[in-house]
Design a protein around this motif. Structure first.
Motif, PDB file in Angstrom:
ATOM      1  N   ALA A  36       1.586   1.618  -3.713  1.00 36.76           N
ATOM      2  CA  ALA A  36       0.470   1.536  -4.656  1.00 36.76           C
ATOM      3  C   ALA A  36      -0.315   2.846  -4.705  1.00 36.76           C
ATOM      4  O   ALA A  36      -0.310   3.643  -3.765  1.00 36.76           O
ATOM      5  CB  ALA A  36      -0.455   0.397  -4.245  1.00 36.76           C
ATOM      6  N   ASP A  37      -0.998   3.042  -5.823  1.00 40.81           N
ATOM      7  CA  ASP A  37      -1.905   4.180  -5.965  1.00 40.81           C
ATOM      8  C   ASP A  37      -3.189   3.881  -5.197  1.00 40.81           C
ATOM      9  O   ASP A  37      -3.417   2.762  -4.739  1.00 40.81           O
ATOM     10  CB  ASP A  37      -2.236   4.412  -7.442  1.00 40.81           C
ATOM     11  CG  ASP A  37      -1.004   4.831  -8.234  1.00 40.81           C
ATOM     12  OD1 ASP A  37      -0.106   5.429  -7.616  1.00 40.81           O
ATOM     13  OD2 ASP A  37      -0.945   4.550  -9.444  1.00 40.81           O
ATOM     14  N   ASN A  38      -4.049   4.884  -5.079  1.00 43.21           N
ATOM     15  CA  ASN A  38      -5.300   4.696  -4.337  1.00 43.21           C
ATOM     16  C   ASN A  38      -6.189   3.623  -4.951  1.00 43.21           C
ATOM     17  O   ASN A  38      -6.888   2.910  -4.236  1.00 43.21           O
ATOM     18  CB  ASN A  38      -6.071   6.023  -4.258  1.00 43.21           C
ATOM     19  CG  ASN A  38      -5.439   6.964  -3.256  1.00 43.21           C
ATOM     20  OD1 ASN A  38      -4.746   6.524  -2.353  1.00 43.21           O
ATOM     21  ND2 ASN A  38      -5.660   8.252  -3.427  1.00 43.21           N
ATOM     22  N   ASP A  76      -6.014  -4.500   4.562  1.00 42.09           N
ATOM     23  CA  ASP A  76      -5.202  -5.300   5.470  1.00 42.09           C
ATOM     24  C   ASP A  76      -6.091  -5.780   6.608  1.00 42.09           C
ATOM     25  O   ASP A  76      -6.364  -5.047   7.562  1.00 42.09           O
ATOM     26  CB  ASP A  76      -4.031  -4.471   5.993  1.00 42.09           C
ATOM     27  CG  ASP A  76      -3.030  -5.318   6.749  1.00 42.09           C
ATOM     28  OD1 ASP A  76      -3.257  -6.538   6.879  1.00 42.09           O
ATOM     29  OD2 ASP A  76      -2.012  -4.765   7.190  1.00 42.09           O
ATOM     30  N   TRP A  86      -5.245   0.917  -6.397  1.00 42.05           N
ATOM     31  CA  TRP A  86      -4.652  -0.411  -6.252  1.00 42.05           C
ATOM     32  C   TRP A  86      -4.486  -0.837  -4.802  1.00 42.05           C
ATOM     33  O   TRP A  86      -3.926  -1.886  -4.532  1.00 42.05           O
ATOM     34  CB  TRP A  86      -3.285  -0.449  -6.927  1.00 42.05           C
ATOM     35  CG  TRP A  86      -3.365  -0.418  -8.411  1.00 42.05           C
ATOM     36  CD1 TRP A  86      -3.224   0.660  -9.205  1.00 42.05           C
ATOM     37  CD2 TRP A  86      -3.643  -1.516  -9.269  1.00 42.05           C
ATOM     38  NE1 TRP A  86      -3.370   0.315 -10.508  1.00 42.05           N
ATOM     39  CE2 TRP A  86      -3.636  -1.026 -10.579  1.00 42.05           C
ATOM     40  CE3 TRP A  86      -3.898  -2.869  -9.053  1.00 42.05           C
ATOM     41  CZ2 TRP A  86      -3.871  -1.843 -11.673  1.00 42.05           C
ATOM     42  CZ3 TRP A  86      -4.125  -3.672 -10.147  1.00 42.05           C
ATOM     43  CH2 TRP A  86      -4.114  -3.169 -11.438  1.00 42.05           C
ATOM     44  N   ARG A  87      -4.932  -0.042  -3.862  1.00 38.54           N
ATOM     45  CA  ARG A  87      -4.718  -0.359  -2.443  1.00 38.54           C
ATOM     46  C   ARG A  87      -5.459  -1.624  -2.041  1.00 38.54           C
ATOM     47  O   ARG A  87      -6.541  -1.901  -2.508  1.00 38.54           O
ATOM     48  CB  ARG A  87      -5.168   0.799  -1.572  1.00 38.54           C
ATOM     49  CG  ARG A  87      -4.308   2.009  -1.815  1.00 38.54           C
ATOM     50  CD  ARG A  87      -4.164   2.813  -0.598  1.00 38.54           C
ATOM     51  NE  ARG A  87      -3.292   3.936  -0.909  1.00 38.54           N
ATOM     52  CZ  ARG A  87      -2.250   4.241  -0.203  1.00 38.54           C
ATOM     53  NH1 ARG A  87      -1.977   3.566   0.864  1.00 38.54           N
ATOM     54  NH2 ARG A  87      -1.502   5.248  -0.554  1.00 38.54           N
ATOM     55  N   ASN A 118       0.818  -1.210   0.000  1.00 34.48           N
ATOM     56  CA  ASN A 118       0.000   0.000   0.000  1.00 34.48           C
ATOM     57  C   ASN A 118       0.855   1.263   0.000  1.00 34.48           C
ATOM     58  O   ASN A 118       0.426   2.303  -0.488  1.00 34.48           O
ATOM     59  CB  ASN A 118      -0.949   0.008   1.192  1.00 34.48           C
ATOM     60  CG  ASN A 118      -2.097  -0.956   1.003  1.00 34.48           C
ATOM     61  OD1 ASN A 118      -2.406  -1.362  -0.122  1.00 34.48           O
ATOM     62  ND2 ASN A 118      -2.725  -1.345   2.083  1.00 34.48           N
TER      63      ASN A 118
END
Length: 109
Positions: A64-66, A72, A68-69, A61
């Motif tokens: 990663a971009d928003n 968890d 692609w998050r 995360n």
């Protein structure tokens, strides 16, 4: 016609001299020394290169971009557990805002 064979003591002296010149170990009795394993390349660095490192959800995360998050689940559960402990009064103590508010200072008085 017989071949001339040098004396064993002369051969031993030659071997000792050869070892001192080429910086190898002199081992006339052929005792086990483990030199073969000490000379061998270490396996650890090669294994570390072969196996990929574990990438946690938090590390993913961070890069990663928003869009692609990832979620968890372990972190969400941990935060929920912390909240539950705080409700029961089992959470971490509050930090002192000033030096006078600290527990250590109250103990001295």
């Amino acid at each position: 016609m017989a071949a001339i064979v040098p004396a064993p003591s002369r051969l031993a002296a030659l071997t000792r001299l050869r070892c001192s010149i080429f910086q190898t170990s002199y081992n006339p009795t052929s005792a086990r020394t483990g030199a073969k394993y000490l000379r061998a390349r270490l396996r650890g660095p090669a294994m570390l290169k072969y196996y990929p490192t574990d990438l946690s959800v938090a590390q993913f995360n961070a890069f990663a971009d928003n869009e692609w998050r990832m979620v968890d689940a372990d972190e969400i559960q941990r935060e929920k557990d912390v909240e539950d402990r705080k409700k029961r009064g089992k959470g971490a103590p509050k930090k002192a805002a000033t030096k006078e508010d600290s527990r250590r200072n109250k103990k001295k008085k």
